[in-house]
Design a protein around this motif. Structure first.
Motif, PDB file in Angstrom:
ATOM      1  N   HIS A   1      -6.782  -9.817   5.314  1.00  0.00           N
ATOM      2  CA  HIS A   1      -6.991  -8.552   4.449  1.00  0.00           C
ATOM      3  C   HIS A   1      -4.903  -8.008   4.082  1.00  0.00           C
ATOM      4  O   HIS A   1      -5.141  -7.755   3.214  1.00  0.00           O
TER       5      HIS A   1
ATOM      6  N   HIS B   1      -2.761  -8.355   0.420  1.00  0.00           N
ATOM      7  CA  HIS B   1      -2.969  -6.782  -0.166  1.00  0.00           C
ATOM      8  C   HIS B   1      -1.287  -7.514  -0.948  1.00  0.00           C
ATOM      9  O   HIS B   1      -0.624  -7.302  -1.722  1.00  0.00           O
TER      10      HIS B   1
ATOM     11  N   GLN C   1       0.775  -1.133  -0.342  1.00  0.00           N
ATOM     12  CA  GLN C   1      -0.163   0.220   0.032  1.00  0.00           C
ATOM     13  C   GLN C   1       0.893   1.441   0.197  1.00  0.00           C
ATOM     14  O   GLN C   1       0.575   1.950   0.102  1.00  0.00           O
TER      15      GLN C   1
ATOM     16  N   CYS D   1     -10.466  -0.058   4.126  1.00  0.00           N
ATOM     17  CA  CYS D   1      -9.200  -0.022   3.405  1.00  0.00           C
ATOM     18  C   CYS D   1      -8.692   0.900   3.611  1.00  0.00           C
ATOM     19  O   CYS D   1      -8.914   2.527   3.096  1.00  0.00           O
ATOM     20  N   LEU D   2      -7.314   1.407   3.747  1.00  0.00           N
ATOM     21  CA  LEU D   2      -6.930   2.860   3.989  1.00  0.00           C
ATOM     22  C   LEU D   2      -6.478   2.856   2.510  1.00  0.00           C
ATOM     23  O   LEU D   2      -6.508   3.997   2.251  1.00  0.00           O
TER      24      LEU D   2
HETATM   25 NI    NI Z   1      -6.474  -2.228   3.265  1.00  0.00          NI
END
Ligand code: NI
Length: 167
Positions: A133, A137, A51, A91-92
């Motif tokens: 989660h 990613h 991310q 989610c960010l």
């Molecule tokens: Ni996320």
């Protein structure tokens, strides 16, 4: 420490598969510290290196109320998944979007800690969801990939509209 910019869905870099960490050195410890700062600042309960556009298998998680139980997982791997639970996820990388996703209720993982020692952990409930989660990613999967095509299209439209308003 430094705050890192977080990639927004549907950025194609969120689809990259992260590479295993060969050795836990100072650069990995700094990455984990920066990721933790970025997660707490956002605020969020988990963040994967993917991310922040670093494609190494590093995850930080803190699901505690007081935000004082930082967990760092390097090369986390699911060794067991049992049962099922459905919970609302966010989610960010997908700000303002929440939806139900089915996950295993209990998981066991193997990983390396910040000293490079091999460890195992068993988790259930929210921590188990968060681990699944974040490992998603690292494999290039965002939680919205688990939703229907129609929902994904609506989410992309909504995020595009948000980006126009805030730009
Ligand atoms: Ni996320």
């Amino acid at each position: 420490m430094a705050l890192l910019p977080i990639l927004r869905f549907p950025d194609p870099r969120l689809k990259k598969v992260a590479q295993p960490v060969a050795e836990v050195d100072e650069s990995i410890r700094k990455l984990a510290a920066d990721m933790a700062e970025t997660m707490y600042e956002a605020p969020g309960i988990g963040l994967a290196a993917t991310q922040v556009d670093v494609h190494k298998r590093v995850v930080v998680i803190d699901v505690s109320e007081e935000k004082n139980e930082l967990r760092v997982f390097i090369n986390p791997e699911l060794s067991r998944c049992e049962g099922a639970q459905v919970g609302e996820e966010g989610c960010l990388s997908v700000p303002g979007i929440y939806d139900k996703v089915e996950r295993a209720e209990r998981v066991a993982i193997t990983y390396m800690d910040l000293d490079g020692s091999r460890r195992t952990l068993e988790a259930d409930g929210l921590l188990a969801v968060c681990i699944q989660h974040e490992i998603d990613h690292l494999n290039g999967t965002v939680f919205v990939d688990h939703l229907s095509q129609l929902k994904q299209l609506r989410i992309k439209n909504k995020l595009a509209k948000q980006a126009r308003v805030t730009a």
